[in-house]
Enzyme design. Structure first.
Site, mmCIF file in Angstrom:
data_model
loop_
_atom_site.group_PDB
_atom_site.id
_atom_site.type_symbol
_atom_site.label_atom_id
_atom_site.label_comp_id
_atom_site.label_asym_id
_atom_site.label_seq_id
_atom_site.Cartn_x
_atom_site.Cartn_y
_atom_site.Cartn_z
ATOM 1 N N SER A 148 -0.767 -0.283 -7.842
ATOM 2 C CA SER A 148 -1.101 0.980 -8.503
ATOM 3 C C SER A 148 0.180 1.584 -9.053
ATOM 4 C CB SER A 148 -1.725 1.940 -7.484
ATOM 5 O OG SER A 148 -1.765 3.260 -7.981
ATOM 6 N N TYR A 161 -1.359 6.078 0.615
ATOM 7 C CA TYR A 161 -1.884 5.071 -0.321
ATOM 8 C C TYR A 161 -0.747 4.571 -1.217
ATOM 9 C CZ TYR A 161 -4.482 3.213 -4.343
ATOM 10 O OH TYR A 161 -4.950 2.422 -5.366
ATOM 11 N N LYS A 165 0.931 0.761 -1.544
ATOM 12 C CA LYS A 165 0.995 0.045 -2.817
ATOM 13 C C LYS A 165 2.431 -0.297 -3.204
ATOM 14 C CE LYS A 165 -3.364 -0.281 -3.826
ATOM 15 N NZ LYS A 165 -4.034 -1.609 -3.911
#
Length: 255
Positions: A148, A161, A165
């Site tokens: 991401s 998160y 990533k």
């Protein structure tokens, strides 16, 4: 020059996690259209059966195998069933991800941290290792990790998160260096804001969208098919000298 062979996946077998919808399904569909036999993986068997049937109805080769990649003990069965059904494995796409919380890091629970890391980082790590002997036997092996833009620069409200990533990007580079001698290429795609159900809390939020649009060079949300097209490049002979690459598809968000 015959460009059809440059982007062909004829005779290849691809395993795609998180493939029952969104980016994962788009990657699976494009791979199948390019000639690959595709194994769609997601948590629910009925979901992958339904989507595999949609691909077969178009004349493509596809099967569904259920697996919750966050439960690491389920991964060996996924690989064993893939090899039993297809006889080989040439392409692995680690796409499955989770983001169960939105807010500051100091409000993120240890349970949420563990879930994010298990699905977004540990699962690709363990699954890649399990696939290693089969990928090594391939004539054009490719591992594609879906990270991401949050892995490049942390996203607001998605702190852990983003950490997961970022670690996935680093792991991609490690595997690319270590597996190059085995002729296994490992690359990572960092999507920006893509219109999927997974990202709906972002693109359906007017305040967030206004902020995002102010930073985009291409003033729109991306499509899952655009990520699938980039994945096809990384899976095909067109990228035969590409490994350890971090490719963004984000409308210029990270410029």
């Amino acid at each position: 020059m015959d460009l059809s062979t440059l982007f062909s996946l004829d005779g290849k077998v691809a395993l795609v996690t998180g493939a029952s919808k969104g980016i994962g399904f788009s990657i699976a569909e494009i791979f199948a259209a390019a000639g690959a036999k595709v194994v769609l993986c997601s948590r629910k068997q009925e979901a992958v059966d339904e989507m595999a049937a949609k691909l077969r109805a178009k004349g493509y080769e596809a099967i569904g195998i259920s697996c919750n990649v966050g439960n690491i003990e389920e991964l060996p069965n996924l690989v064993e069933k893939t090899i039993a059904a297809c006889g080989q494995l040439d392409i692995l796409v680690n796409n499955a991800a989770t983001s169960p919380v939105f807010g500051p890091v100091h409000e993120t629970s240890s349970e949420a941290f563990d879930k994010i890391m298990n699905v977004n980082l540990k699962a690709p790590f363990e699954l890649s290792k399990l696939c290693w002997p089969h990928l090594r036997a391939s004539s054009n092996a490719s591992v594609i990790n879906i990270s991401s833009i949050g892995g490049i620069s942390p996203e607001h409200g998605l702190g852990i998160y983003s950490v997961s990533k970022a670690a996935l990007i680093s792991m991609t580079k490690v595997l690319a260096k270590e597996w190059g001698e085995a002729k296994i290429r490992v690359n990572v795609i960092c999507p920006g804001l893509i219109e999927t159900k997974f990202s709906e809390p972002l693109w359906s939020n007017e305040k967030i969208m206004k902020m995002v649009m102010n930073q985009l060079a291409i003033k729109r949300v991306g499509s899952a098919q655009e990520i699938g097209a980039m994945a096809l490049f990384l899976a095909s002979p067109a990228s035969s000298y590409t490994t350890g690459a971090v490719l963004t598809a984000d409308g210029g968000f990270t410029i």
